[in-house]
Design an enzyme around this catalytic site. Structure first.
Site, PDB file in Angstrom:
ATOM      1  N   ASN A 127      31.411 182.089  26.890  1.00 40.85           N
ATOM      2  CA  ASN A 127      31.862 180.708  26.665  1.00 40.85           C
ATOM      3  C   ASN A 127      31.779 179.952  27.979  1.00 40.85           C
ATOM      4  O   ASN A 127      31.883 180.546  29.046  1.00 40.85           O
ATOM      5  CB  ASN A 127      33.319 180.720  26.175  1.00 40.85           C
ATOM      6  CG  ASN A 127      33.829 179.333  25.862  1.00 40.85           C
ATOM      7  OD1 ASN A 127      33.088 178.501  25.328  1.00 40.85           O
ATOM      8  ND2 ASN A 127      35.068 179.057  26.188  1.00 40.85           N
ATOM      9  N   HIS A 162      33.758 176.851  29.940  1.00 40.74           N
ATOM     10  CA  HIS A 162      35.002 176.093  29.850  1.00 40.74           C
ATOM     11  C   HIS A 162      35.056 175.055  30.975  1.00 40.74           C
ATOM     12  O   HIS A 162      34.761 175.375  32.122  1.00 40.74           O
ATOM     13  CB  HIS A 162      36.201 177.042  29.936  1.00 40.74           C
ATOM     14  CG  HIS A 162      37.485 176.307  29.806  1.00 40.74           C
ATOM     15  ND1 HIS A 162      37.961 175.855  28.592  1.00 40.74           N
ATOM     16  CD2 HIS A 162      38.368 175.877  30.735  1.00 40.74           C
ATOM     17  CE1 HIS A 162      39.087 175.196  28.787  1.00 40.74           C
ATOM     18  NE2 HIS A 162      39.361 175.193  30.083  1.00 40.74           N
TER      19      HIS A 162
HETATM   20  C1  GRF Z   1      31.388 171.044  27.770  1.00 36.81           C
HETATM   21  O1  GRF Z   1      32.110 170.306  28.718  1.00 36.81           O
HETATM   22  C2  GRF Z   1      31.945 172.436  27.641  1.00 36.81           C
HETATM   23  O2  GRF Z   1      32.485 172.934  28.838  1.00 36.81           O
HETATM   24  C3  GRF Z   1      33.045 172.249  26.642  1.00 36.81           C
HETATM   25  O3  GRF Z   1      32.551 171.309  25.715  1.00 36.81           O
HETATM   26  C4  GRF Z   1      31.548 170.490  26.350  1.00 36.81           C
HETATM   27  C5  GRF Z   1      30.316 170.617  25.525  1.00 36.81           C
HETATM   28  O4  GRF Z   1      29.309 169.743  25.924  1.00 36.81           O
HETATM   29  N1  GRF Z   1      33.459 173.496  26.056  1.00 36.81           N
HETATM   30  P1  GRF Z   1      27.847 169.852  25.305  1.00 36.81           P
HETATM   31  O5  GRF Z   1      27.989 169.827  23.791  1.00 36.81           O
HETATM   32  O6  GRF Z   1      27.226 171.114  25.786  1.00 36.81           O
HETATM   33  O7  GRF Z   1      27.137 168.626  25.808  1.00 36.81           O
END
Ligand code: GRF
Length: 272
Positions: free
Chosen positions: A157, A159
């Site tokens: 994941n 984060h």
């Molecule tokens: C990112 O900031 C990620 O860290 C978080 O959700 C956002 C997703 O962005 N979990 P994207 O859909 O990859 O543009």
């Protein structure tokens, strides 16, 4: 030579991380190939990005599954291999004072959705599952069916904070509101807690006086696009080793924690 790994991805939104991963695979920076993209939302833009490139996509609509059960609770049918006690003993995302009956209903609904996800994923064998902005916590029902080897986790994941600070849904917002002077992002393996799994990689950025939540998000995302493909590359090179470390506590007991060791680059003729 390393084998090209097969990467499955789950998303909920724009998919800019997904795009960074696909690009890294195309350029050879990450030795992999994205073999499917799934979402809990049919309108996630990331699905369009994938479809345009001919990558198979699917949606499991969590919201309509939950709504269907709320409307006709008598029809609730957990998957055949569902074991409530097993799940409750493992999952650690709920506050201590949470209503157990509500937790049970949540678990059943999630397991129904997750069984559908697993079903959709079945035609596409994969080595690594990346959560790229997938905004649903996974229960042990799903995690155990993907992580079949306890020593080799394979769900990653990303984060938007420097974990363990600011777990939860909006790490950049929480970092900014707290008045932190640095922010960052973290790639980690998934465990049964909320953003609590072993950390693989982190990146840090400065938060200046004139930054806004918007500029903080932009700084963070830019680093996400670098670090996620890097961590995937390390996985593909079989350089991520999860070890259990034990630390003494003041009361004489010991606390165990799983951490990721990054192994040195393999040289020609090395065995692991
Ligand atoms: C990112 O900031 C990620 O860290 C978080 O959700 C956002 C997703 O962005 N979990 P994207 O859909 O990859 O543009």
């Amino acid at each position: 030579m390393n084998r090209k790994i097969r990467i499955g991805a789950l998303i909920s939104g724009g998919g800019s991380n997904l795009q960074a991963i696909i690009d890294a695979c195309e350029s050879g920076e990450s030795d992999g190939e994205v073999v499917f993209v799934g979402s809990d939302k049919a309108n996630a833009y990331g699905l369009q990005r994938a479809a345009k490139l001919g990558i198979p996509t699917f949606t499991v609509d969590y919201a309509s599954i939950a709504q269907g059960i709320r409307e006709s609770p008598e029809n609730i049918a957990p998957p055949d291999d569902f074991n409530m006690n097993d799940l409750l003993s493992k999952q650690s995302i709920f506050p201590m004072d949470c209503d157990v009956e509500k937790i049970k209903i949540f678990m059943v609904i999630r397991a129904i959705a997750e069984a559908k996800l697993l079903e959709e994923m079945k035609p596409y064998p994969f080595d690594l599952l990346v959560l790229a902005g997938f905004m649903k916590t996974l229960t042990p029902y799903f995690i155990d069916r993907v992580n079949t080897d306890p020593h080799k986790p394979r769900i990653m994941n990303i984060h938007p904070s420097l974990l363990p600070a600011f777990a939860g849904t909006d790490g950049y917002r929480d970092t900014f509101r707290y008045g932190c002077k640095v922010g960052g992002c973290t790639v980690h393996f998934i465990d049964y807690g909320e953003d609590s799994g072993p950390i693989i990689g982190q990146r840090v950025f400065q938060i200046e006086e004139n930054d806004t939540l918007d500029t903080v998000r932009k700084k963070g995302l830019k680093l996400e696009w670098e670090i996620y493909p890097e961590c995937i590359r390390l996985f593909a090179e079989d350089r991520l080793k999860v070890v259990s470390l034990s630390h003494p506590l003041k009361n004489g007991r010991k606390k165990k924690r799983k951490v990721v060791k990054i192994l040195p680059e393999r040289r020609e003729g090395d065995f692991r």
